[in-house]
Design a protein around this motif. Structure first.
Motif, PDB file in Angstrom:
ATOM      1  N   PRO A  79      67.798  -3.628 114.353  1.00  0.00           N
ATOM      2  CA  PRO A  79      67.595  -2.219 114.726  1.00  0.00           C
ATOM      3  C   PRO A  79      66.972  -1.403 113.599  1.00  0.00           C
ATOM      4  N   THR A  80      67.310  -1.739 112.361  1.00  0.00           N
ATOM      5  CA  THR A  80      66.729  -1.041 111.215  1.00  0.00           C
ATOM      6  C   THR A  80      65.213  -1.163 111.217  1.00  0.00           C
ATOM      7  N   THR A  81      64.727  -2.341 111.507  1.00  0.00           N
ATOM      8  CA  THR A  81      63.288  -2.603 111.496  1.00  0.00           C
ATOM      9  C   THR A  81      62.593  -1.931 112.666  1.00  0.00           C
ATOM     10  N   VAL A  82      63.139  -2.089 113.854  1.00  0.00           N
ATOM     11  CA  VAL A  82      62.499  -1.548 115.055  1.00  0.00           C
ATOM     12  C   VAL A  82      62.519  -0.019 115.055  1.00  0.00           C
ATOM     13  N   ILE A  83      63.636   0.573 114.664  1.00  0.00           N
ATOM     14  CA  ILE A  83      63.761   2.031 114.665  1.00  0.00           C
ATOM     15  C   ILE A  83      63.094   2.645 113.436  1.00  0.00           C
ATOM     16  N   GLY A  84      63.228   1.994 112.320  1.00  0.00           N
ATOM     17  CA  GLY A  84      62.751   2.577 111.072  1.00  0.00           C
ATOM     18  C   GLY A  84      61.273   2.409 110.790  1.00  0.00           C
ATOM     19  N   HIS A  85      60.630   1.426 111.414  1.00  0.00           N
ATOM     20  CA  HIS A  85      59.232   1.144 111.091  1.00  0.00           C
ATOM     21  C   HIS A  85      58.391   0.896 112.345  1.00  0.00           C
ATOM     22  N   PRO A  86      58.327   1.883 113.249  1.00  0.00           N
ATOM     23  CA  PRO A  86      57.580   1.705 114.508  1.00  0.00           C
ATOM     24  C   PRO A  86      56.070   1.896 114.285  1.00  0.00           C
ATOM     25  N   PHE A  87      55.441   0.916 113.679  1.00  0.00           N
ATOM     26  CA  PHE A  87      54.019   1.024 113.350  1.00  0.00           C
ATOM     27  C   PHE A  87      53.143   1.180 114.584  1.00  0.00           C
ATOM     28  N   TRP A  88      53.608   0.694 115.725  1.00  0.00           N
ATOM     29  CA  TRP A  88      52.840   0.758 116.966  1.00  0.00           C
ATOM     30  C   TRP A  88      52.650   2.192 117.452  1.00  0.00           C
ATOM     31  N   ASP A  89      53.457   3.124 116.970  1.00  0.00           N
ATOM     32  CA  ASP A  89      53.338   4.541 117.336  1.00  0.00           C
ATOM     33  C   ASP A  89      52.502   5.328 116.340  1.00  0.00           C
ATOM     34  N   LYS A  90      51.982   4.690 115.321  1.00  0.00           N
ATOM     35  CA  LYS A  90      51.301   5.380 114.222  1.00  0.00           C
ATOM     36  C   LYS A  90      49.821   5.030 114.205  1.00  0.00           C
ATOM     37  N   SER A  91      49.082   5.765 113.384  1.00  0.00           N
ATOM     38  CA  SER A  91      47.672   5.451 113.196  1.00  0.00           C
ATOM     39  C   SER A  91      47.311   5.663 111.730  1.00  0.00           C
ATOM     40  N   GLY A  92      46.172   5.139 111.363  1.00  0.00           N
ATOM     41  CA  GLY A  92      45.663   5.313 110.005  1.00  0.00           C
ATOM     42  C   GLY A  92      46.561   4.723 108.938  1.00  0.00           C
ATOM     43  N   SER A  93      46.661   5.450 107.823  1.00  0.00           N
ATOM     44  CA  SER A  93      47.429   4.941 106.686  1.00  0.00           C
ATOM     45  C   SER A  93      48.918   4.853 106.994  1.00  0.00           C
ATOM     46  N   GLU A  94      49.427   5.742 107.850  1.00  0.00           N
ATOM     47  CA  GLU A  94      50.851   5.675 108.226  1.00  0.00           C
ATOM     48  C   GLU A  94      51.137   4.390 108.995  1.00  0.00           C
ATOM     49  N   ARG A  95      50.224   3.984 109.858  1.00  0.00           N
ATOM     50  CA  ARG A  95      50.382   2.714 110.587  1.00  0.00           C
ATOM     51  C   ARG A  95      50.420   1.549 109.609  1.00  0.00           C
ATOM     52  N   PHE A  96      49.508   1.539 108.654  1.00  0.00           N
ATOM     53  CA  PHE A  96      49.474   0.477 107.655  1.00  0.00           C
ATOM     54  C   PHE A  96      50.775   0.439 106.858  1.00  0.00           C
ATOM     55  N   HIS A  97      51.247   1.604 106.422  1.00  0.00           N
ATOM     56  CA  HIS A  97      52.482   1.721 105.646  1.00  0.00           C
ATOM     57  C   HIS A  97      53.677   1.186 106.446  1.00  0.00           C
ATOM     58  N   GLN A  98      53.817   1.630 107.681  1.00  0.00           N
ATOM     59  CA  GLN A  98      54.947   1.194 108.511  1.00  0.00           C
ATOM     60  C   GLN A  98      54.847  -0.295 108.858  1.00  0.00           C
ATOM     61  N   GLN A  99      53.635  -0.771 109.096  1.00  0.00           N
ATOM     62  CA  GLN A  99      53.459  -2.192 109.407  1.00  0.00           C
ATOM     63  C   GLN A  99      53.821  -3.059 108.201  1.00  0.00           C
ATOM     64  N   THR A 100      53.496  -2.600 107.007  1.00  0.00           N
ATOM     65  CA  THR A 100      53.862  -3.326 105.787  1.00  0.00           C
ATOM     66  C   THR A 100      55.377  -3.438 105.665  1.00  0.00           C
ATOM     67  N   HIS A 101      56.094  -2.327 105.896  1.00  0.00           N
ATOM     68  CA  HIS A 101      57.559  -2.360 105.834  1.00  0.00           C
ATOM     69  C   HIS A 101      58.144  -3.219 106.952  1.00  0.00           C
ATOM     70  N   PHE A 102      57.554  -3.166 108.123  1.00  0.00           N
ATOM     71  CA  PHE A 102      58.002  -3.999 109.239  1.00  0.00           C
ATOM     72  C   PHE A 102      57.883  -5.475 108.861  1.00  0.00           C
ATOM     73  N   MET A 103      56.741  -5.859 108.311  1.00  0.00           N
ATOM     74  CA  MET A 103      56.529  -7.257 107.923  1.00  0.00           C
ATOM     75  C   MET A 103      57.440  -7.666 106.768  1.00  0.00           C
ATOM     76  N   LYS A 104      57.695  -6.746 105.832  1.00  0.00           N
ATOM     77  CA  LYS A 104      58.638  -7.032 104.740  1.00  0.00           C
ATOM     78  C   LYS A 104      60.011  -7.338 105.312  1.00  0.00           C
TER      79      LYS A 104
END
Length: 119
Positions: A79-104
């Motif tokens: 839940p921490t990953t899904v709720i805390g790093h929803p990269f699919w809802d973001k764009s640009g640099s925020e998407r990249f940032h959240q996707q990096t944390h999701f993958m971490k």
């Protein structure tokens, strides 16, 4: 398990212990995210998840019940990953940032599975 196993477990556990303590001391941003995800009783959920991170992290670091500790941490990470790093809802640099944390977090999940499967 030898010295390298001890060090590896301690290093893996350290991020959970630190984040758990941080979330207990400053829960508001995490509670807001939980409310946004419509988690019931978000304050309690954040406290419980933080307690799991600290408690299971400490057990893992000390090598006490590492299977149970790694399983608890892996379960708390979902839940921490899904709720805390929803990269699919973001764009640009925020998407990249959240996707990096999701993958971490996926990498941490994999490490916990590996530690938990050791005999």
């Amino acid at each position: 398990m030898g010295v390298t196993g001890f060090i590896g477990r301690a290093l893996l556990a350290s991020i959970f212990i630190k984040n758990g303590i941080d979330h207990l001391q400053n829960p508001e941003p995490i509670v807001r995210a939980a409310k946004g995800a419509e988690i019931p009783q978000p304050e309690l959920a954040v406290k419980a998840n933080s307690a799991v991170m600290v408690g299971a992290g400490a057990l893992l670091a000390l090598g006490i019940a590492p299977r149970a500790a790694s399983t608890a941490l892996a379960a708390s990470l979902v839940p921490t990953t899904v709720i805390g790093h929803p990269f699919w809802d973001k764009s640009g640099s925020e998407r990249f940032h959240q996707q990096t944390h999701f993958m971490k977090n996926l990498a941490l999940f994999g490490a916990l599975l590996a530690v938990g499967s050791r005999r």
